[in-house]
Write an enzyme that holds these catalytic residues in place. Structure first.
Site, short mmCIF file in Angstrom:
data_model
loop_
_atom_site.label_atom_id
_atom_site.label_comp_id
_atom_site.label_asym_id
_atom_site.label_seq_id
_atom_site.Cartn_x
_atom_site.Cartn_y
_atom_site.Cartn_z
N SER A 147 59.67 30.53 11.54
CA SER A 147 59.42 31.20 12.88
C SER A 147 60.29 31.65 13.85
O SER A 147 61.43 33.01 13.32
CB SER A 147 58.57 30.07 13.24
N LEU A 148 61.00 31.09 15.03
CA LEU A 148 61.69 31.62 15.60
C LEU A 148 63.26 31.98 15.07
O LEU A 148 64.13 32.56 15.08
CB LEU A 148 62.47 30.81 16.93
#
Length: 231
Positions: A77-78
Site C-alpha cells: 500500500s503506502l
C-alpha cells in the site's frame, strides 16, 4: 540466501511488523525492515509528510542497512509507492545491486485515490481508513494508544493520498505486483498497472485473502519473492 529484502511499512505500521516474521522458509530472503520516523524506536522523530521527500531521505540508507549482496524492495500500500520511489533512486546508486521491486496492495503509481480520508474528524477518519484497509488495528481501540498513533497514521495517509510520481520514466528493475484475490480496495486491473512502471520483467501474483492478507501470513509473499529471485 544472502539476498536482502528491504521492507517498507504500510500506513500506520512500523518495522516491528516485519521483525515479527520468524521461522521463515529456507528459500526466504533475508528480511530487512526499514523503519520510518514517528514510530516505535523513532517515535520522537517527526513523520514524513511527502513520499518524494521520504524517498530522498531513505534511499541513501539502503546500502548500509542491507549490507553487501543483492537487494530487493518490498512495500504494501503506502509502502509500495515508497519502495517504487526508492527503487528509482537506487537504480543510479553504484553502491546498491538492486534486483527486484515487489509492490503489494497498490494500484499503479499514476492512479490516485478518488475517496480520501485526510482532513476528516478523528472518528470519520478512522472509519474511512478502516474501510480502505479492510481491518482495524487493535491498538486504536485503546484511547491512550489511539491518541499516540493518530498523528502518524494521519501523516501516512496524507502522504499517500497526495502522492504524485516524481517521473513518468519507467524503471529498468523487474516488478512483481501482489494483489490478494479478495482485495476490495485494489482491483486486478489496477494491480496490473504496474506493468507500465518498468521496462523489465513483470508478473502479477494473486494470493488468497483480503487487502491486508499479510497479517494472516507472510508465506504467500515470501514464496512469490523466492520464486522470482531464483528465476
Amino acid at each position: 540466501m544472502n539476498h536482502a529484502l528491504v521492507c517498507l511499512p504500510f500506513a500506520g505500521g512500523g518495522a516491528g511488523f516485519y521483525r515479527a516474521w520468524k521461522d521463515l522458509p529456507d528459500r526466504a530472503p533475508r528480511i530487512v525492515p526499514l523503519q520510518l520516523p514517528g514510530r516505535e524506536e523513532l517515535f520522537i522523530e517527526d513523520p514524513f509528510l511527502d513520499v518524494i521527500d521520504a524517498a530522498d531521505a531513505l534511499a541513501p540508507r539502503i546500502a548500509d542497512l542491507a549490507g553487501p549482496g543483492p537487494v530487493s524492495l518490498f512495500g504494501h500500500s503506502l509502502g509500495a509507492v515508497l519502495a517504487y520511489e526508492i527503487a528509482r533512486r537506487l537504480e543510479s546508486d553504484p553502491g546498491v545491486e538492486l534486483r527486484h521491486l515487489f509492490v503489494s496492495g497498490s494500484p499503479g503509481p499514476w492512479t490516485g485515490r478518488t475517496r480520501r480520508a485526510s482532513g476528516l474528524p478523528d472518528d470519520a477518519f478512522l472509519s474511512r481508513v478502516q474501510e480502505f484497509a479492510g481491518y482495524e488495528h487493535d491498538a486504536l481501540a485503546d484511547p491512550d494508544m489511539r491518541e499516540l498513533l493518530l498523528p502518524v497514521l494521519r501523516a501516512d495517509v496524507e502522504m499517500h493520498e497526495n502522492y504524485k510520481p516524481v517521473s513518468d520514466e519507467p524503471l529498468r528493475t523487474p516488478v512483481t505486483s501482489l494483489r490478494a484475490t479478495g482485495d476490495e480496495l485494489v482491483t486486478r486491473e489496477q494491480a496490473v498497472e504496474w506493468r507500465t512502471a518498468t521496462t523489465g520483467a513483470f508478473r502479477l501474483v494473486e494470493p488468497e485473502g483480503g487487502h491486508m492478507y499479510l497479517i494472516d501470513s507472510p508465506l504467500p509473499l515470501l514464496e512469490a519473492v523466492a520464486g522470482d529471485l531464483a528465476s
